[in-house]
Design an enzyme around this catalytic site. Structure first.
Site, PDB file in Angstrom:
ATOM      1  N   GLY A  23       8.706  -5.571  -1.419  1.00 12.91           N
ATOM      2  CA  GLY A  23       7.417  -5.470  -2.114  1.00 12.91           C
ATOM      3  C   GLY A  23       7.576  -4.771  -3.463  1.00 12.91           C
ATOM      4  O   GLY A  23       8.306  -3.792  -3.566  1.00 12.91           O
ATOM      5  N   ARG A  84      11.326 -11.298  -0.512  1.00  9.06           N
ATOM      6  CA  ARG A  84      11.836 -10.843   0.793  1.00  9.06           C
ATOM      7  C   ARG A  84      12.723 -11.988   1.274  1.00  9.06           C
ATOM      8  O   ARG A  84      12.212 -13.073   1.549  1.00  9.06           O
ATOM      9  CB  ARG A  84      10.692 -10.586   1.765  1.00  9.06           C
ATOM     10  CG  ARG A  84       9.696  -9.521   1.263  1.00  9.06           C
ATOM     11  CD  ARG A  84       8.718  -9.145   2.351  1.00  9.06           C
ATOM     12  NE  ARG A  84       7.520  -8.479   1.851  1.00  9.06           N
ATOM     13  CZ  ARG A  84       7.417  -7.167   1.617  1.00  9.06           C
ATOM     14  NH1 ARG A  84       8.426  -6.369   1.826  1.00  9.06           N
ATOM     15  NH2 ARG A  84       6.278  -6.650   1.197  1.00  9.06           N
ATOM     16  N   ASP A 115      13.761  -0.138   2.816  1.00  5.33           N
ATOM     17  CA  ASP A 115      14.719  -0.111   3.925  1.00  5.33           C
ATOM     18  C   ASP A 115      15.421  -1.458   4.141  1.00  5.33           C
ATOM     19  O   ASP A 115      16.642  -1.518   4.285  1.00  5.33           O
ATOM     20  CB  ASP A 115      13.969   0.312   5.195  1.00  5.33           C
ATOM     21  CG  ASP A 115      14.919   0.645   6.321  1.00  5.33           C
ATOM     22  OD1 ASP A 115      15.547   1.714   6.254  1.00  5.33           O
ATOM     23  OD2 ASP A 115      15.060  -0.180   7.237  1.00  5.33           O
ATOM     24  N   GLY A 116      14.634  -2.549   4.146  1.00  2.09           N
ATOM     25  CA  GLY A 116      15.217  -3.881   4.389  1.00  2.09           C
ATOM     26  C   GLY A 116      16.200  -4.251   3.281  1.00  2.09           C
ATOM     27  O   GLY A 116      17.285  -4.802   3.544  1.00  2.09           O
ATOM     28  N   THR A 138       9.066   1.703  -3.210  1.00  5.53           N
ATOM     29  CA  THR A 138       8.018   1.150  -2.343  1.00  5.53           C
ATOM     30  C   THR A 138       6.802   2.067  -2.401  1.00  5.53           C
ATOM     31  O   THR A 138       6.953   3.292  -2.428  1.00  5.53           O
ATOM     32  CB  THR A 138       8.474   1.002  -0.875  1.00  5.53           C
ATOM     33  OG1 THR A 138       7.307   0.777  -0.059  1.00  5.53           O
ATOM     34  CG2 THR A 138       9.169   2.235  -0.330  1.00  5.53           C
ATOM     35  N   ASP A 140       4.905   2.638  -0.049  1.00  6.73           N
ATOM     36  CA  ASP A 140       4.654   3.222   1.279  1.00  6.73           C
ATOM     37  C   ASP A 140       5.213   4.642   1.467  1.00  6.73           C
ATOM     38  O   ASP A 140       4.797   5.354   2.380  1.00  6.73           O
ATOM     39  CB  ASP A 140       5.250   2.338   2.377  1.00  6.73           C
ATOM     40  CG  ASP A 140       4.452   1.065   2.582  1.00  6.73           C
ATOM     41  OD1 ASP A 140       3.441   0.883   1.881  1.00  6.73           O
ATOM     42  OD2 ASP A 140       4.850   0.251   3.442  1.00  6.73           O
ATOM     43  N   ASP A 142       7.951   5.452   2.787  1.00  3.89           N
ATOM     44  CA  ASP A 142       8.390   5.525   4.184  1.00  3.89           C
ATOM     45  C   ASP A 142       9.912   5.461   4.320  1.00  3.89           C
ATOM     46  O   ASP A 142      10.420   5.088   5.378  1.00  3.89           O
ATOM     47  CB  ASP A 142       7.735   4.384   4.996  1.00  3.89           C
ATOM     48  CG  ASP A 142       8.115   3.012   4.470  1.00  3.89           C
ATOM     49  OD1 ASP A 142       8.700   2.928   3.375  1.00  3.89           O
ATOM     50  OD2 ASP A 142       7.831   2.017   5.166  1.00  3.89           O
ATOM     51  N   ARG A 167     -17.586   6.289  -3.266  1.00  6.04           N
ATOM     52  CA  ARG A 167     -18.434   7.416  -2.850  1.00  6.04           C
ATOM     53  C   ARG A 167     -19.783   7.394  -3.596  1.00  6.04           C
ATOM     54  O   ARG A 167     -20.817   7.729  -3.019  1.00  6.04           O
ATOM     55  CB  ARG A 167     -17.712   8.747  -3.058  1.00  6.04           C
ATOM     56  CG  ARG A 167     -18.403   9.899  -2.354  1.00  6.04           C
ATOM     57  CD  ARG A 167     -17.613  11.171  -2.486  1.00  6.04           C
ATOM     58  NE  ARG A 167     -16.416  11.210  -1.659  1.00  6.04           N
ATOM     59  CZ  ARG A 167     -16.412  11.377  -0.344  1.00  6.04           C
ATOM     60  NH1 ARG A 167     -17.538  11.479   0.328  1.00  6.04           N
ATOM     61  NH2 ARG A 167     -15.283  11.425   0.315  1.00  6.04           N
ATOM     62  N   ARG A 184       2.465  -0.104   5.883  1.00  8.50           N
ATOM     63  CA  ARG A 184       2.743  -0.988   7.022  1.00  8.50           C
ATOM     64  C   ARG A 184       2.896  -0.221   8.332  1.00  8.50           C
ATOM     65  O   ARG A 184       2.258  -0.522   9.308  1.00  8.50           O
ATOM     66  CB  ARG A 184       4.027  -1.770   6.732  1.00  8.50           C
ATOM     67  CG  ARG A 184       4.163  -3.048   7.513  1.00  8.50           C
ATOM     68  CD  ARG A 184       5.581  -3.518   7.488  1.00  8.50           C
ATOM     69  NE  ARG A 184       6.108  -3.657   6.142  1.00  8.50           N
ATOM     70  CZ  ARG A 184       6.054  -4.780   5.448  1.00  8.50           C
ATOM     71  NH1 ARG A 184       5.508  -5.842   5.943  1.00  8.50           N
ATOM     72  NH2 ARG A 184       6.590  -4.821   4.241  1.00  8.50           N
TER      73      ARG A 184
HETATM   74  O1  F6P Z   1       5.893  -2.349   1.931  1.00  6.93           O
HETATM   75  C1  F6P Z   1       4.930  -2.282   0.961  1.00  6.93           C
HETATM   76  C2  F6P Z   1       3.683  -3.028   1.385  1.00  6.93           C
HETATM   77  O2  F6P Z   1       2.788  -3.004   0.292  1.00  6.93           O
HETATM   78  C3  F6P Z   1       2.995  -2.512   2.649  1.00  6.93           C
HETATM   79  O3  F6P Z   1       2.202  -1.373   2.440  1.00  6.93           O
HETATM   80  C4  F6P Z   1       2.217  -3.714   3.064  1.00  6.93           C
HETATM   81  O4  F6P Z   1       1.925  -3.659   4.445  1.00  6.93           O
HETATM   82  C5  F6P Z   1       3.133  -4.857   2.730  1.00  6.93           C
HETATM   83  O5  F6P Z   1       3.979  -4.377   1.686  1.00  6.93           O
HETATM   84  C6  F6P Z   1       2.457  -6.112   2.282  1.00  6.93           C
HETATM   85  O6  F6P Z   1       3.425  -7.061   2.020  1.00  6.93           O
HETATM   86  P1  F6P Z   1       3.153  -8.436   1.253  1.00  6.93           P
HETATM   87  O7  F6P Z   1       2.913  -8.124  -0.187  1.00  6.93           O
HETATM   88  O8  F6P Z   1       4.384  -9.228   1.459  1.00  6.93           O
HETATM   89  O9  F6P Z   1       1.933  -9.022   1.876  1.00  6.93           O
END
Ligand code: F6P
Length: 333
Positions: A23, A84, A115-116, A138, A140, A142, A167, A184
């Site tokens: 991503g 990906r 990670d991937g 990323t 995330d 994570d 708000r 995710r």
């Molecule tokens: O890993 C980053 C992320 O934005 C996640 O937060 C999300 O769940 C996912 O990628 C969405 O992936 P895609 O853009 O392939 O739908």
């Protein structure tokens, strides 16, 4: 303040490539720019691979110069595009990728991703002895082995900005809003957005709350005179969780509204924090790679840039900071 660490003095490589994978994240362009310009400053040739590992397999590899990365530091997304790539799970495909790079005279690869993406880089390195260094990119946040990732700060700022706007309308109409943020399998974005946006409830995959618990927290607010509330929901594995919770709340007599922020969090101009971190990480990744280091990711630990072996990163879960979650919960009451 994040500073460039001392980098190896020797230069073992003369030509490297850079790609973005997985991503996209705001700040990836700042990292690409730093990779290119730091490499050139060291007399090292640098190539850009378009569209991640998929583009690599198609031979989409082009030389980059200082002008190729001009005027991109402020842009979200990635000028190299990303993907990906399922095919990279195959050993034979990774061998072909290393051969493609070698045929171009490229001796090392910088991978900006998660990670991937690092798993692919690590295996390509191990199986084909092809040097790779990762940069964590990323939204995330994570990735194990680093306190921060490129794009996280921007994504949180984007989500907080959205909450501030929601708000206004929530309090004008005395409404409950469920605001779904990305993440995710991790609640990092949700928790920091919840704290910074003053959410009344934060729901994360790491700490599941039942519908009665959510109802109880709304009712607690009502008893204290609250007429509106914002519930931040981390999407988890299946986007749309906020709508499912809203359906449950509607069945209990509430009239909640749902706002899924989705990919708005992935785009936009990177914050100063992400630009600075990406610049330091990009330069350091090249310094380590050309100095002979490999199979590692540049990361941030105790606020300093460090080199972390892929073996301590890949497949490891980075737990949500419990004090962050605790703070989000007590400030929300
Ligand atoms: O890993 C980053 C992320 O934005 C996640 O937060 C999300 O769940 C996912 O990628 C969405 O992936 P895609 O853009 O392939 O739908």
């Amino acid at each position: 303040m994040l500073t460039l660490p001392e980098l190896p003095k020797q230069k073992k490589l003369k030509s490297i490539a850079v790609l973005t994978s997985g991503g996209d994240a705001p700040g990836m362009n700042a990292a690409i720019r730093a990779v290119v310009r730091y490499a050139l400053s060291q007399g090292v040739e640098v190539y850009g691979v378009t569209k991640g590992y998929s583009g690599l397999l198609e031979g989409q590899i082009h030389p980059l110069n200082a002008s190729s990365v001009a005027n991109i530091i402020q842009r979200g997304g990635t000028i190299l595009k990303t993907d990906r790539c399922e095919a990279f799970f195959k050993k034979s495909v990774r061998k072909e990728a290393a051969n493609i790079l070698r045929r171009k005279g490229i001796e090392g690869l910088v991978v900006i991703g998660g990670d991937g993406s690092f798993t692919g880089a690590h295996l390509m390195q191990k199986e084909n002895n092809f040097p790779c260094i990762g940069i964590p990119g990323t939204i995330d946040n994570d990735i194990a082995g680093t306190e921060d990732t490129i794009g996280f700060d921007t994504a949180v700022n984007t989500a907080i900005d959205a909450i501030d706007r929601i708000r206004d309308t929530a309090s004008s109409h005395d409404r409950i809003f469920l605001v779904e943020v990305m993440g995710r399998s991790s609640g990092w974005i949700a928790v920091q957005t919840g704290i910074g946006g003053g959410a009344e409830t934060v729901l994360v995959p790491e700490h599941k709350e039942s519908l009665p618990e959510i109802v109880e927290s709304i009712n607690r607010g009502v008893q204290r005179g609250k007429t509106s509330s914002i519930i931040v929901v981390a999407e988890g594995h299946k986007p749309g969780l906020s709508q499912r919770i809203a359906d449950g709340l509607s069945a209990q007599g509430f009239s909640p509204k749902v706002c899924i922020l989705g990919h708005t969090q992935r785009g936009g101009t990177p914050t100063a924090h992400d630009r600075m971190m990406a610049s330091v990480m990009g330069a350091a990744a090249v310094g380590y790679l050309i100095g002979g280091k490999s199979a590692s990711m540049v990361g941030i630990q105790s606020g300093k840039l460090v080199l972390v072996p892929f073996s301590k990163v890949i497949g490891k879960k980075k737990d949500l900071d419990p004090s962050n979650l605790y703070l989000a919960q007590i400030l929300a009451t």
